[in-house]
Design a protein around this motif. Sequence first.
Motif, short mmCIF file in Angstrom:
data_model
loop_
_atom_site.label_atom_id
_atom_site.label_comp_id
_atom_site.label_asym_id
_atom_site.label_seq_id
_atom_site.Cartn_x
_atom_site.Cartn_y
_atom_site.Cartn_z
N GLY A 29 7.19 19.43 13.25
CA GLY A 29 7.69 19.67 11.91
C GLY A 29 8.61 18.57 11.41
N TYR A 30 9.09 18.74 10.20
CA TYR A 30 10.00 17.77 9.59
C TYR A 30 11.45 18.13 9.91
N CYS A 31 12.33 17.16 9.72
CA CYS A 31 13.76 17.40 9.87
C CYS A 31 14.51 16.47 8.92
N ARG A 32 15.79 16.70 8.77
CA ARG A 32 16.62 15.83 7.95
C ARG A 32 17.09 14.65 8.79
N HIS A 33 17.04 13.46 8.21
CA HIS A 33 17.54 12.28 8.92
C HIS A 33 19.04 12.45 9.16
N PRO A 34 19.53 12.21 10.39
CA PRO A 34 20.95 12.46 10.69
C PRO A 34 21.92 11.60 9.91
N VAL A 35 21.46 10.48 9.35
CA VAL A 35 22.34 9.61 8.57
C VAL A 35 21.98 9.65 7.09
N GLY A 36 20.71 9.39 6.78
CA GLY A 36 20.29 9.33 5.38
C GLY A 36 20.08 10.67 4.72
N ASN A 37 19.92 11.74 5.54
CA ASN A 37 19.74 13.11 5.07
C ASN A 37 18.43 13.34 4.32
N HIS A 38 17.49 12.38 4.38
CA HIS A 38 16.18 12.59 3.75
C HIS A 38 15.24 13.24 4.77
N TRP A 39 14.15 13.81 4.26
CA TRP A 39 13.18 14.44 5.14
C TRP A 39 12.39 13.37 5.89
N CYS A 40 12.14 13.61 7.16
CA CYS A 40 11.37 12.67 7.98
C CYS A 40 10.76 13.44 9.16
#
Length: 326
Positions: free
Chosen positions: A225-236
């Motif tokens: 699945g997807y998650c939030r980037h730990p720094v940029g906070n965008h989906w990845c």
Amino acid sequence: MPTSPFLESVHRSIRLRGYSLRTEKTYLHWIKRFILFHGKKHPCNMGAPEVQAFLSWLASDQHVAVNTQKVALNSLAYLYNQHLEQPLGDLGFTLATKKRRLPVVLSPAEVGCILTHLPPSPRLVIELLYGSGLRVNECLRLRVMDVDIPGGKLLIRDGKGRKDRVTLLGRSVIPRLESQIGMAKELHQRDLLHAIGPSIPHALGKKYPNAFRQPGWMYVFPSKGYCRHPVGNHWCRHHLHDSVIRKAVGKAQGASGITKRVTCHTFRHSFATHLLEAGYDIRTVQELLGHSDVRTTQIYTHVLGQHFAGTHSPLDRLMLGQAPVA
């Protein structure tokens, strides 16, 4: 995440120096525990005596392992030596000595037995651990660009000690690895339809904003699945979590009936031991494992018993009717 302005400043300091996210999380954890232990007293108003008291409490009251105590010390050394620029100096404190434990090593037959009880994806990961001497997270962090199938090698980026290295790629695993890479690329193409790609280090993502569109950046073992980037906070999309592999190994060990304590790291130990057993030079094995000091690699000679090669048990001499050696 930081819960105070001071911890937030430490957080920014760690990130500025380029430490891994895991190191960042670990340092913040121990710094926070240190502050709470001393009744939320500000670290600027504390120093070596308070650090010594905290480490002593961990050892005597909390009974933490030696390695845990060392991690706590490293965290506080960073806090004072790097962030606050108030060197601790001589703490007058000696860490407990870690007793030497020989690594658990499987025989080739035992490795094969466990592999037969693993599902396809975890099996491929374990084959790479055993076939290339990888740590489990080094394997899961492999990107498509890190796999050199024609050259028969893998590029390990940012391994332990923040070092890159090259290690071998077993030929027998190539067909399954090519299939896994193909599936990862297909998933990458589907993700791009939603403008989502693999997680990329934040600095590189800012410098090359379209890098996520390149298939080379895709993880060989992507998460479901997807998650939030730990720094940029965008989906990845990140790589598969190591707990998936650890649970699969635990189930496979139970199904195989092997009574040794088997972890993912056991297959890296087995890789090194079996290479030395086959007569390969210890320096070569050291390079493949990424050890800074050959003494770390020498532990596997003790597993092999090379230090007492040629020595015969006195019981065998007795059974053969020979007089014991004086």
